[in-house]
Design an enzyme around this catalytic site. Structure first.
Site, PDB file in Angstrom:
ATOM      1  N   CYS A 116       0.687  -1.342   0.236  1.00 36.48           N
ATOM      2  CA  CYS A 116      -0.120  -0.335  -0.082  1.00 36.48           C
ATOM      3  C   CYS A 116       0.540   1.058   0.065  1.00 36.48           C
ATOM      4  O   CYS A 116       0.366   2.345  -0.508  1.00 36.48           O
ATOM      5  CB  CYS A 116      -1.163  -0.217   1.436  1.00 36.48           C
ATOM      6  SG  CYS A 116      -2.068  -1.307   1.328  1.00 36.48           S
ATOM      7  N   HIS A 258      -3.364   7.113   2.627  1.00 39.92           N
ATOM      8  CA  HIS A 258      -3.736   5.599   2.459  1.00 39.92           C
ATOM      9  C   HIS A 258      -4.936   4.926   2.712  1.00 39.92           C
ATOM     10  O   HIS A 258      -5.178   5.636   3.783  1.00 39.92           O
ATOM     11  CB  HIS A 258      -3.017   4.698   2.391  1.00 39.92           C
ATOM     12  CG  HIS A 258      -3.191   2.467   2.488  1.00 39.92           C
ATOM     13  ND1 HIS A 258      -3.761   2.982   1.279  1.00 39.92           N
ATOM     14  CD2 HIS A 258      -3.265   1.822   3.265  1.00 39.92           C
ATOM     15  CE1 HIS A 258      -4.471   1.438   1.388  1.00 39.92           C
ATOM     16  NE2 HIS A 258      -3.944   1.152   2.902  1.00 39.92           N
ATOM     17  N   ASN A 288     -10.414  -0.647   0.009  1.00 42.95           N
ATOM     18  CA  ASN A 288      -8.513  -0.082   0.337  1.00 42.95           C
ATOM     19  C   ASN A 288      -7.976  -0.929  -1.008  1.00 42.95           C
ATOM     20  O   ASN A 288      -7.523  -2.098  -1.079  1.00 42.95           O
ATOM     21  CB  ASN A 288      -8.114  -1.584   1.171  1.00 42.95           C
ATOM     22  CG  ASN A 288      -6.637  -0.944   1.399  1.00 42.95           C
ATOM     23  OD1 ASN A 288      -5.531  -0.832   0.393  1.00 42.95           O
ATOM     24  ND2 ASN A 288      -5.967  -1.990   2.105  1.00 42.95           N
TER      25      ASN A 288
END
Length: 331
Positions: A116, A258, A288
């Site tokens: 990520c 994020h 996500n």
């Protein structure tokens, strides 16, 4: 100093596949509910690549949009960096497929696996190549087709992840231009690597019938530990960027974190008493998307009139590894 330049964000673009998986869809697949997912994560839906649609295809859409925004062509690009954990194949790199699909010159192209944090890692590397005068225009892409690595019988992980891509063109700034990348700060703590992993398919545990039968080809996560370390590492990275640039939270126009979990984002903002009204949150639409999440959220915020040229933006991320990072820039 001769040979020392600054880099800027010259163009941005993003892409979300058409197919949508809602919380209501997931209610029919696992024991969960829309209310439970929204309350604990903030996610309402996520997008899924179509059958036959590869990560490089997602990269292509976002890259073409970023090039158009930068008023450049594929011929102008000197290097391609793709942040992804879900590449088209084990080899060659997704960046090489993208290079071919874009029709660039015979340039340097490679994938970067920082999960990520991958997009921030990529921008940080691009910034160094620009600063040292090696290249003038670098394409950085974060892209994932995560739904193919998710077990839709595991309610802890299947509610979280989606597919998408985002791209930036990082270019050499003109002398005196104040809209530049101020600093980048990247980290990794391999002692925490087992908190978020895909156990099967690598050199430790090659793909086999055993891997498939035991669902070891899918994402596995220790949620509580990830939450705690995500808040800690993102807050530390933000603090590092602010201190390095002698900047206060009040001088930041927007934080783009994020997009993993709204509670994590709120906890990080609270560390700096930073109002949520100035934090970009887009995960309700995307879930996500790993390396794609920050450029997706950034592009959405620009298109919706939130982020504007000349504003101070703080980016921060954490990911499997555990990797983490922050970037302070003036857009």
């Amino acid at each position: 100093m001769a040979g020392q330049y600054r880099s800027r964000v010259a163009g941005i673009g993003s892409y979300l596949p058409e197919k949508v998986l809602t919380n209501q869809d997931l209610e029919k697949m696992v024991e969960t509910s829309d209310q439970w997912i929204v309350e604990r994560t903030g996610i309402e839906r996520r997008h899924m690549a179509a059958e036959g649609e590869a990560t490089s295809d997602l990269c292509l859409h976002a890259s073409q949009r970023a090039l158009k925004d930068a008023n450049l062509t594929a011929e102008d690009i000197d290097m391609i960096i793709v942040g992804t954990v879900t590449g088209d194949r084990q080899m060659p790199s997704t960046a090489c497929y993208l290079q071919s699909k874009l029709g660039t010159r015979n340039i340097m192209a490679f994938d970067l696996n920082a999960a990520c944090s991958g997009f921030l890692y990529g921008v940080s590397i691009a910034d160094q190549f620009i600063r040292t005068g090696v290249y003038k225009n670098i394409l950085v892409v974060g892209a994932e087709v995560l739904h193919r690595f998710v077990n839709y019988k595991d309610r802890e992980t299947c509610i979280l992840f989606g597919d998408g891509s985002g791209a930036w063109v990082i270019s050499r700034a003109n002398e005196g231009d104040s809209n530049v990348i101020a600093s980048t700060h990247m980290h990794a703590d391999g002692d925490l690597a087992e908190l978020l992993t895909v156990p099967g398919g690598g050199s430790i545990m090659p793909q086999s019938a055993h891997v498939i039968e035991n669902n070891l080809q899918y994402v596995q996560m220790k949620g509580r530990e990830i939450f705690k370390n995500a808040v800690r590492t993102m807050a530390l990275c933000c603090k590092e960027a602010l201190e390095h640039n002698n900047t206060t939270p009040e001088q930041i126009d927007w934080i783009v974190p994020h997009q993993a979990n709204k509670r994590i984002i709120e906890a990080v903002a609270d560390q700096f008493k930073f109002p949520m009204e100035r934090v970009i949150v887009y995960l309700h639409e995307t879930g996500n998307t790993s390396a794609a999440s920050i450029p997706l959220a950034f592009d959405w915020a620009v298109k919706n009139g939130k982020i504007k040229r000349g504003q101070n933006i703080l980016l921060t991320a954490f990911g499997a590894g555990l990797t983490s990072g922050s970037i302070l820039l003036r857009y």
